[in-house]
Enzyme design. Structure first.
Site, mmCIF file in Angstrom:
data_model
loop_
_atom_site.group_PDB
_atom_site.id
_atom_site.type_symbol
_atom_site.label_atom_id
_atom_site.label_comp_id
_atom_site.label_asym_id
_atom_site.label_seq_id
_atom_site.Cartn_x
_atom_site.Cartn_y
_atom_site.Cartn_z
ATOM 1 N N HIS A 201 25.763 10.145 31.703
ATOM 2 C CA HIS A 201 27.001 9.506 31.235
ATOM 3 C C HIS A 201 27.847 9.084 32.421
ATOM 4 C CE1 HIS A 201 28.353 13.552 32.276
ATOM 5 N NE2 HIS A 201 29.605 13.102 32.276
ATOM 6 N N ASP A 203 32.100 9.076 33.408
ATOM 7 C CA ASP A 203 33.337 9.682 32.918
ATOM 8 C C ASP A 203 34.297 8.566 32.503
ATOM 9 O OD1 ASP A 203 32.301 12.160 33.439
ATOM 10 O OD2 ASP A 203 33.346 12.428 35.351
ATOM 11 N N HIS A 258 25.991 9.937 35.885
ATOM 12 C CA HIS A 258 25.520 11.197 36.448
ATOM 13 C C HIS A 258 25.048 12.124 35.331
ATOM 14 C CE1 HIS A 258 29.857 11.477 35.711
ATOM 15 N NE2 HIS A 258 29.708 12.779 35.515
ATOM 16 N N ARG A 268 24.677 28.028 37.006
ATOM 17 C CA ARG A 268 25.565 27.083 37.705
ATOM 18 C C ARG A 268 26.924 27.082 37.021
ATOM 19 N NH1 ARG A 268 25.883 21.828 40.507
ATOM 20 N NH2 ARG A 268 27.444 20.601 39.409
HETATM 21 C C1 GA4 Z 1 32.525 13.028 29.541
HETATM 22 C C2 GA4 Z 1 33.603 13.451 30.563
HETATM 23 C C3 GA4 Z 1 34.410 14.679 30.110
HETATM 24 O O1 GA4 Z 1 33.628 15.853 30.242
HETATM 25 C C4 GA4 Z 1 34.860 14.542 28.633
HETATM 26 C C5 GA4 Z 1 33.602 14.442 27.792
HETATM 27 C C6 GA4 Z 1 33.771 14.393 26.272
HETATM 28 C C7 GA4 Z 1 33.536 15.782 25.644
HETATM 29 O O2 GA4 Z 1 32.738 16.546 26.155
HETATM 30 O O3 GA4 Z 1 34.162 16.036 24.618
HETATM 31 C C8 GA4 Z 1 32.769 13.318 25.767
HETATM 32 C C9 GA4 Z 1 32.193 12.653 27.062
HETATM 33 C C10 GA4 Z 1 33.149 13.052 28.153
HETATM 34 C C11 GA4 Z 1 32.072 11.110 26.938
HETATM 35 C C12 GA4 Z 1 31.636 10.601 25.544
HETATM 36 C C13 GA4 Z 1 32.172 11.479 24.401
HETATM 37 C C14 GA4 Z 1 33.385 12.257 24.877
HETATM 38 C C15 GA4 Z 1 31.652 13.817 24.871
HETATM 39 C C16 GA4 Z 1 31.193 12.576 24.198
HETATM 40 C C17 GA4 Z 1 30.033 12.460 23.581
HETATM 41 C C18 GA4 Z 1 35.826 15.651 28.244
HETATM 42 C C19 GA4 Z 1 35.410 13.180 28.396
HETATM 43 O O4 GA4 Z 1 36.578 12.811 28.458
HETATM 44 O O5 GA4 Z 1 34.395 12.287 28.087
#
Ligand code: GA4
Length: 326
Positions: A201, A203, A258, A268
């Site tokens: 994904h 961020d 990443h 980890r």
């Molecule tokens: C990825 C980055 C952060 O960890 C996060 C994630 C969020 C979650 O885990 O709830 C998301 C992910 C993240 C991107 C797409 C969506 C939202 C899970 C998911 C499938 C907290 C964020 O802001 O986006």
């Protein structure tokens, strides 16, 4: 006598890919140049001499360790993560899964204090550690963002950092725990022959700052489509360009894709600060990034709109594409 020539002033590279490791004690104008180069080429870099003390980091690391070592039923009391709280294996709301457990928190002290009652038997100690860490890492993120503005010759040097200095900033904080491979239940990807801790994904926010213990797993996707492992180093921090930064720079920076593998025989632990704008902030390219040769790539949007789209999609989706100008 051979006089050694002075070392050239350039970034040290992590082996193989040449991922930049930027020494933050260098002179500012050089730093601006190195940070911009890294954001353009990789959307990622590591920093050393970052000024966040080992003590500030260890306090949160210890809190994380204490929490994750509790029995599952106790941890569940701090969940589910909808979107904040304790989560195990489920990521987001659309069926994504990973071999990890985590705590996801809003990065503001009031909300952390409220949540900490469910996380720790000593809530003041937990929230104190997390708040101190967030404050330090937010300042670091602001410094980096100010250097980016300086390096891009944007007249308003605080244009990026103002988003996260704002009281209403929607930044969040996450502690991830990837169990060691010896643990019973594996989440094995038959296709790649790896155990996926957190799938591919980018961020969604502006910038992410990650600390991890000395256990490997983090990989970034290079522009040629191959995965590169980032050597873990608890003395450094990793910095990731997020989707909103890509939009603000009109694609000059690209958010780095990443993932984390959970193949290690040691657990980890990582903690991330996701620097985000306030919900009502309008995200539009900074004017200096657009010219006749570099047309405006994305339509303006609010962070609220972007966040809603993010949560309606899967982890690996290229959500920023939906905001491209036709
Ligand atoms: C990825 C980055 C952060 O960890 C996060 C994630 C969020 C979650 O885990 O709830 C998301 C992910 C993240 C991107 C797409 C969506 C939202 C899970 C998911 C499938 C907290 C964020 O802001 O986006």
């Amino acid at each position: 006598m051979v006089v050694p020539s002075p070392a050239p002033l350039r970034t040290k590279k992590t082996r193989a890919l040449g991922i930049p490791v930027i020494d933050l004690s260098l002179e500012r104008s050089k730093l601006c140049e190195l940070i911009i180069k890294a954001c353009k080429e990789f959307g990622f870099f590591q920093v050393e001499n970052h000024g966040i003390s080992r003590e500030i980091i260890s306090r949160v690391e210890n809190e994380g360790q204490d929490f994750f070592s509790k029995p599952a039923c106790e941890k569940q009391r701090a969940g589910p993560p909808t979107p904040f709280g304790y989560g195990c294996k489920n990521i987001g709301f659309n069926g994504d899964k990973g071999e990890l457990e985590y705590i996801l928190l809003e990065a503001n002290s009031r909300s952390i204090s409220e949540r900490s009652n469910l996380i720790s038997a000593d809530p003041a100690k937990f929230s104190g550690a997390v708040n101190d860490y967030i404050q330090a890492v937010r300042n670091l993120a602001c410094d980096i963002l100010d250097m980016v503005a300086e390096g891009l010759w944007v007249p308003n040097k605080s244009i990026f950092s103002n988003f996260i200095r704002d009281q209403e900033s929607d930044s969040c904080f996450r502690i991830n725990h990837y169990p060691s491979i010896n643990s019973d239940n594996s989440f094995f990807d038959n296709h790649t022959k790896t155990r996926i801790g957190f799938g591919e994904h980018s961020d969604p926010q502006i910038l992410t700052i990650l600390w991890s213990n000395n256990v490997d797993g983090l990989q970034i996707l290079s522009r040629d489509g191959s995965w590169f492992p980032i050597p873990p180093d608890s003395g450094k921090l990793c910095v990731f360009v997020g989707d909103v930064f890509q939009a603000l720079t009109n694609g000059k920076f690209v958010s780095v894709r990443h993932r984390v593998l959970a193949n290690s025989i040691k657990p980890r632990m990582s903690m991330m600060y996701f620097a985000a704008p306030p919900l009502n902030a309008c995200i539009s390219h900074v004017p200096q990034m657009v010219s006749n040769e570099n047309l405006c790539l994305y339509r303006p949007f609010t962070w609220e709109e972007y966040k809603a789209t993010t949560y309606s999609l899967r982890l690996a989706d290229h959500r920023l594409d939906l905001f491209k100008n036709k």
